[in-house]
Scaffold this motif. Structure first.
Motif, PDB file in Angstrom:
ATOM      1  N   HIS A   1       9.616  11.518   6.823  1.00 59.15           N
ATOM      2  CA  HIS A   1       9.410  10.456   5.835  1.00 59.15           C
ATOM      3  C   HIS A   1      10.347   9.254   5.937  1.00 59.15           C
TER       4      HIS A   1
ATOM      5  N   GLN B   1       0.461   1.601   6.634  1.00 58.91           N
ATOM      6  CA  GLN B   1      -0.628   0.852   5.983  1.00 58.91           C
ATOM      7  C   GLN B   1      -1.426  -0.014   6.952  1.00 58.91           C
TER       8      GLN B   1
ATOM      9  N   TRP C   1       6.813  11.215  -0.621  1.00 57.02           N
ATOM     10  CA  TRP C   1       7.502  10.014  -0.134  1.00 57.02           C
ATOM     11  C   TRP C   1       6.484   8.957   0.251  1.00 57.02           C
TER      12      TRP C   1
ATOM     13  N   GLU D   1       3.370   8.735  -0.645  1.00 59.55           N
ATOM     14  CA  GLU D   1       2.562   8.287  -1.782  1.00 59.55           C
ATOM     15  C   GLU D   1       3.432   7.685  -2.886  1.00 59.55           C
ATOM     16  N   LYS D   2       4.742   7.654  -2.673  1.00 56.77           N
ATOM     17  CA  LYS D   2       5.692   7.132  -3.663  1.00 56.77           C
ATOM     18  C   LYS D   2       5.435   7.748  -5.036  1.00 56.77           C
ATOM     19  N   ASP D   3       5.394   9.054  -5.049  1.00 53.36           N
ATOM     20  CA  ASP D   3       5.143   9.840  -6.256  1.00 53.36           C
ATOM     21  C   ASP D   3       6.296   9.609  -7.259  1.00 53.36           C
ATOM     22  N   GLU D   4       5.976   8.900  -8.322  1.00 57.19           N
ATOM     23  CA  GLU D   4       7.001   8.475  -9.296  1.00 57.19           C
ATOM     24  C   GLU D   4       7.810   9.640  -9.853  1.00 57.19           C
TER      25      GLU D   4
ATOM     26  N   THR E   1       9.029   0.582   3.443  1.00 51.85           N
ATOM     27  CA  THR E   1       7.828   1.435   3.485  1.00 51.85           C
ATOM     28  C   THR E   1       6.781   0.871   2.538  1.00 51.85           C
ATOM     29  N   GLU E   2       5.551   1.289   2.745  1.00 52.00           N
ATOM     30  CA  GLU E   2       4.460   0.924   1.860  1.00 52.00           C
ATOM     31  C   GLU E   2       3.718   2.185   1.481  1.00 52.00           C
ATOM     32  N   ARG E   3       3.182   2.206   0.283  1.00 48.08           N
ATOM     33  CA  ARG E   3       2.472   3.382  -0.182  1.00 48.08           C
ATOM     34  C   ARG E   3       1.213   3.641   0.666  1.00 48.08           C
TER      35      ARG E   3
ATOM     36  N   SER F   1      -1.736   7.191   1.478  1.00 54.57           N
ATOM     37  CA  SER F   1      -1.948   8.605   1.141  1.00 54.57           C
ATOM     38  C   SER F   1      -2.069   9.447   2.398  1.00 54.57           C
TER      39      SER F   1
END
Ligand SMILES: [Zn+2]
Length: 323
Positions: free
Chosen positions: A74, A83, A100, A102-105, A143-145, A147
């Motif tokens: 990650h 992306q 990481w 998906e930038k899971d809050e 980084t960019e989100r 999936s």
């Protein structure tokens, strides 16, 4: 800085890209399998994107031609540009890559909270905790989100690149996987093994409902053992490794020696991890607080495992002491 296209085998090309990080350029790998596959992407910078496009163009390819992106772990230099290959490419990697990527809050908030507590318990002053948090956010900006389409775990084969299987190689990162081509014993191993520098087994928080932090240097040592049989390893940074077994044995020995050096520096009184890391790395602990802390803790974990050091908690503080 070498940022160039290099043919590694009949089906593998190495695409090297610049990064803004201390580690220097990163190697990504193009595999001409059933699916046109890219292993790792480079960081989210204009320079890396430019170089990626330029080197793909040398093969008459563009970003849209990539059908599969495999991510070894990650860290931003490995996932940052992911992306740019969407929506055409499928993205695959370890389940621990997912939060990481998906930038899971919730995951990120829990991880930050864990580290605040954890560093505090291990004697790190508030100002350095803040600084490490700031640096982590700085890295995340590369980084960019995206999936994760498919999760890969130990021994999985990878649809699109027949002959390649997954080895879980945690230590440097919990999400770390390496790819093994069984027939010719070739590996693409991300940051698991690097020819010119020893890979840092970075401390991480427990994932989801895990109870304890992973002892990353111990994991790393086990995961190195798994790669001794490889004939050739292509790394995320630097040269290819043509004698993996020799290098692995050298790295394992160096850790044992380092642990003994640390042990000699510990003295006989109880100490905290941060205190020892300051003493071991007086010149760089301020600039590289997280790395020097990981390096110190990792070798303490090794010594604890060998029964040479023990730990105890007093209030909210963790202490170690030679046995
Ligand atoms: Zn890395």
């Amino acid at each position: 800085m070498t940022t160039s296209l290099k043919k590694r085998s009949k089906e593998i090309y190495q695409i090297t890209l610049p990064t803004p990080f201390l580690v220097g350029p990163i190697n990504t790998y193009l595999i001409f399998g059933d699916a046109l596959t890219l292993v790792d992407t480079g960081p989210l910078t204009d320079e890396a994107l430019y170089q990626m496009k330029r080197q793909l163009a040398e093969l008459n390819l563009s970003l849209n031609d990539i059908e599969l992106v495999v991510l070894t772990h990650h860290h931003p230099d490995h996932i940052g540009l992911v992306q740019k290959f969407l929506p055409n490419a499928k993205v695959v990697g370890h389940p621990k890559l997912k939060p990481w990527l998906e930038k899971d809050e919730k995951f990120l908030t829990n991880t930050r909270a864990y580290f605040r507590r954890f560093y505090k318990e291990n004697g790190v002053p508030e100002q350095w905790i803040e600084e490490m948090d700031r640096i982590n956010r700085y890295y995340m900006a590369y980084t960019e989100r995206a999936s994760l389409d498919t999760e890969l775990i130990e021994n999985d084969s990878i649809e699109g690149i027949p002959g390649w299987t997954v080895l879980e190689t945690p230590g440097h990162a919990q999400s770390h996987i390496s790819l093994l081509h069984e027939k010719n014993s070739t590996m693409i191993a991300g940051d698991h093994l690097i020819a010119h520098i020893s890979s840092n087994a970075i401390v991480e928080a427990p994932y989801w409902n895990e109870q304890k932090r992973p002892k990353t240097l111990l994991q790393y040592r086990d995961a190195l053992e798994k790669c001794k049989g490889a004939r050739m390893i292509y790394s995320g940074h630097g040269d290819a490794i043509d004698k993996p077994k020799e290098l692995i044995e050298k790295r394992l020995r160096a850790m044992e020696e380092k642990a003994q050096v640390f042990k000699r520096k510990m003295g006989n009184d109880p100490f905290q991890v941060f205190q020892l890391s300051k003493q071991l790395y007086p010149k760089i602990y301020e600039k590289q607080t997280a790395l020097t802390f990981s390096e110190t803790l990792g070798h303490i974990d090794m010594l604890e495992e060998q029964g040479e050091v023990s730990s105890y908690k007093e209030g909210n503080a963790v202490y170690y002491q030679k046995t």
